[in-house]
Design a protein around this motif. Structure first.
Motif, PDB file in Angstrom:
ATOM      1  N   GLN A 179     -25.048  33.200  12.975  1.00  0.00           N
ATOM      2  CA  GLN A 179     -25.862  33.424  14.076  1.00  0.00           C
ATOM      3  C   GLN A 179     -25.253  34.012  15.474  1.00  0.00           C
ATOM      4  N   GLY A 180     -23.521  33.284  14.850  1.00  0.00           N
ATOM      5  CA  GLY A 180     -23.318  33.249  16.721  1.00  0.00           C
ATOM      6  C   GLY A 180     -23.519  32.560  17.853  1.00  0.00           C
ATOM      7  N   TYR A 181     -24.768  31.746  17.224  1.00  0.00           N
ATOM      8  CA  TYR A 181     -24.796  30.730  18.256  1.00  0.00           C
ATOM      9  C   TYR A 181     -24.924  29.444  17.570  1.00  0.00           C
ATOM     10  N   ASP A 239     -17.326  33.981  20.560  1.00  0.00           N
ATOM     11  CA  ASP A 239     -16.136  33.958  21.088  1.00  0.00           C
ATOM     12  C   ASP A 239     -15.839  32.549  22.368  1.00  0.00           C
ATOM     13  N   LEU A 240     -17.072  32.647  22.794  1.00  0.00           N
ATOM     14  CA  LEU A 240     -16.758  31.711  23.858  1.00  0.00           C
ATOM     15  C   LEU A 240     -16.224  30.353  23.852  1.00  0.00           C
ATOM     16  N   SER A 241     -15.173  30.240  23.799  1.00  0.00           N
ATOM     17  CA  SER A 241     -14.184  29.003  24.225  1.00  0.00           C
ATOM     18  C   SER A 241     -14.659  28.013  25.202  1.00  0.00           C
ATOM     19  N   MET A 255     -17.456  27.338  21.268  1.00  0.00           N
ATOM     20  CA  MET A 255     -17.679  26.298  21.851  1.00  0.00           C
ATOM     21  C   MET A 255     -17.809  25.372  21.130  1.00  0.00           C
ATOM     22  N   HIS A 256     -19.032  25.422  20.817  1.00  0.00           N
ATOM     23  CA  HIS A 256     -19.726  24.325  19.997  1.00  0.00           C
ATOM     24  C   HIS A 256     -18.712  23.372  19.046  1.00  0.00           C
TER      25      HIS A 256
END
Length: 627
Positions: free
Chosen positions: A418-420, A327-329, A472-473
């Motif tokens: 995956q989360g990433y 959840d990092l933006s 973020m991505h």
């Protein structure tokens, strides 16, 4: 727009026929409370509606996302619908274009006739001029043996067929431009696979080596393949990477971690001169890669070189995110990254403005931060340097083939599961942009010739991949690549739009000639959207090699030219014709530019005082070691 009655917008809406009750006079008796009506004993029970319950997902959206994520893993993130739609669009319109089909047929017949005449002359011992030359940058046929009979005939036949194949994808009336580009890319991939250089029995270099060594090269190649496959399954680095251990062989410039948060560390490097320039340098690398590309071995470390020139250097070292960081933006990278690092530099060197430098994606987020600071009246920057960093994505090169709504939607599903996005999944897309250089040449060298290219520090760094947080991505791809909000004046930070033209500090922007990630003409567009002095520099090499070019080697070259804020814009090709050429490294030109943008004051090196967030930990810190 001004309302005639401002209070009207705050009044509650009234039902038809509603009349307000009369105001209660002071001391008047309270109105009577209505009596509760009790139903008679023989009345039927009242109908009570059932309690509301969450409705199931009628579209089974989670199931669809899981299936698309599984498909994305198989295709390395390439959407199957992209190929299907491009192929269908091309086939339908080609079928409806008899003129184009006739033109392609005549071109093929003409090529066959010319090749027949050329072949007869070459077979008779003549030296006819080639019918077609390899494309610019194509090094598959550079070995002199390919110019000898009969191998020259094989090469010419292939190059003619490749040219016809690629021409067939173009100029079909009615085909969407995006589909045309995608199909051209697909045809190019097919042509690369079928190249005679990739076929052992048609490649004279492989045939000659096999005959000389009695097949031992193929045995070594098989052993190399098995070793690479084993390393891939174990998640181990490629062969030879162990010779470049982080903190022992690379990333060894002395320094201390002075700040850490959940996203990055800030490293302050130890000075090597008695005095330093007053203004410090803060470097923000891309989080798509680890920072130490700018601090490899001492002889090619940009950080070490800057420190030796009397600069106080600070470096951001990003955390390698995992599923917990999904959840990092994008704005987290601005606040917890750029702004937190700038605060740490200000604590270490109080009262001084900062030369901020961003590389690749780090430069993009730095430009967003600089525009936000300019909007909010924050004047802590002395200058802004953007190394191979884009601020406009309308012409982002071949990478745009992998960034449209279909691709981003598929990647969203993959990252949702995956989360990433893993480094390997990103590397697949980058390798497809240059398959002959990054895929097939290695297959030939390592597995068919049985040779191993010696591992270099840059190659070892390139294999030390990182991940990208899902949120973020997704935001980065949609807001910047797909919608190009930053240069269009539609990118909002904290609810308010920012503008690149608000940046008033001088800008040093750098592009590289052979950049497939950030094409130099796209990087050059900072000239279009800024309202300040811009020094643009174009260097030889690619996205990485062009940056890591120390002065000691005296290799490479660069062009540089400054456009002041009151001068007219010139297009990139005109700029390339006007900017003078210089041999050697661009590092010296940048250092001179930085010195000119400071006040020239020399001061004692600042003390190294880690804050409460960081232990007294030497560089390269902890985050860079995260696999």
């Amino acid at each position: 727009m001004t309302l005639a009655n401002p209070s009207a917008s705050t009044r509650p809406r009234r039902r038809p026929g509603y009349r307000p009750a009369a105001a209660q006079a002071p001391g008047a008796p309270l109105p009577a409370v209505p009596q509760t009506v009790v139903p008679p004993p023989d009345a039927p029970p009242p109908i009570v509606p059932p309690a509301a319950t969450p409705a199931p997902d009628p579209d089974f959206h989670a199931l669809d996302r899981a299936l698309r994520a599984a498909a994305a893993r198989l295709t390395q993130g390439l959407s199957p619908s992209v190929i299907a739609e491009a192929w269908a669009d091309w086939a339908i319109h080609l079928t409806a274009s008899p003129g184009r089909r006739l033109a392609l047929s005549l071109a093929a017949a003409d090529a066959a006739g010319r090749f027949t005449v050329w072949l007869a002359e070459a077979a008779a011992g003549g030296k006819p001029a080639p019918l077609v030359e390899p494309r610019a940058g194509d090094r598959r046929f550079v070995d002199p043996v390919w110019s000898q009979w009969p191998h020259v005939a094989v090469a010419q036949a292939y190059l003619l067929g490749e040219a016809l194949l690629l021409d067939g994808a173009r100029r079909v009336p009615g085909v969407a431009r995006q589909h045309e580009n995608e199909l051209s890319f697909l045809f190019s991939q097919w042509a690369d696979v079928l190249s005679p250089t990739n076929l052992p029995w048609l490649n004279p270099v492989i045939v000659s080596r096999t005959m000389q060594e009695g097949g031992r090269n193929l045995v070594r190649g098989a052993m190399n393949w098995m070793d690479d496959a084993s390393r891939l399954m174990r998640g181990a680095p490629p062969a030879g990477a162990e010779e470049f251990q982080v903190g022992r062989d690379v990333a060894i410039t002395p320094g201390t971690v002075i700040h850490r948060n959940r996203l990055m560390e800030v490293i302050q490097y130890t000075p090597t001169t008695a005095t330093v320039r007053a203004e410090p340098i803060l470097i923000v690398p891309a989080w798509i890669m680890k920072y130490y590309i700018l601090d490899l071995r001492p002889e090619n470390s940009l950080v070490r070189w800057l420190v030796d020139q009397g600069h106080t250097v600070f470096m951001v070292s990003w955390k390698n995110p995992d599923a917990d960081d999904r959840d990092l933006s994008l704005d987290d990278y601005r606040q917890l990254g750029v702004m937190a690092a700038l605060d740490a530099v200000n604590r270490a060197v109080p009262g001084q403005k900062v030369h901020a430098c961003g590389y690749c994606l780090g430069g993009t987020i730095l430009s967003i931060a600089a525009a936000t600071m300019a909007r909010d009246g924050d004047d802590r920057l002395a200058s802004l340097t953007l190394l191979a960093a884009q601020t406009d994505f309308a012409e982002a090169g071949d990478l745009m083939l992998f960034v449209d709504e279909r691709q981003v939607s598929l990647l969203d599903d993959l990252m949702w599961s995956q989360g990433y996005l893993s480094g390997g999944q990103m590397a697949g897309a980058f390798q497809l942009l240059r398959p002959n250089d990054l895929i097939w040449s290695r297959v030939i060298r390592d597995y068919l010739l049985g040779d191993r290219e010696p591992m270099s520090d840059l190659m070892a760094w390139n294999a030390d991949s990182t991940r990208m947080p899902a949120r973020m991505h997704g935001e980065y791809l949609r807001s910047l690549f797909l919608e190009n909000r930053l240069s269009a004046g539609r990118f909002a930070v904290e609810g308010r739009v920012i503008a690149l033209r608000d940046i008033k500090v001088p800008v040093f922007a750098l592009g590289t000639v052979r950049d497939h990630v950030a094409p130099w003409r796209s990087v050059y567009k900072i000239n279009l959207f800024s309202d300040t002095d811009v020094t643009f520099t174009l260097v030889s090499g690619g996205h990485n090699v062009g940056i890591v070019n120390p002065p000691r080697g005296e290799r490479g070259s660069y062009q540089t030219l400054t456009r002041t804020a009151d001068e007219r814009y010139i297009d990139p090709d005109t700029w390339a014709g006007l900017a003078p050429h210089h041999p050697g490294s661009w590092w010296t030109a940048w250092q001179e530019w930085l010195a000119a943008k400071g006040d020239g004051t020399q001061v004692a090196p600042p003390a190294v005082v880690p804050d409460a967030t960081a232990p007294d930990l030497p560089s390269p810190g902890l985050y860079v070691h995260q696999a």
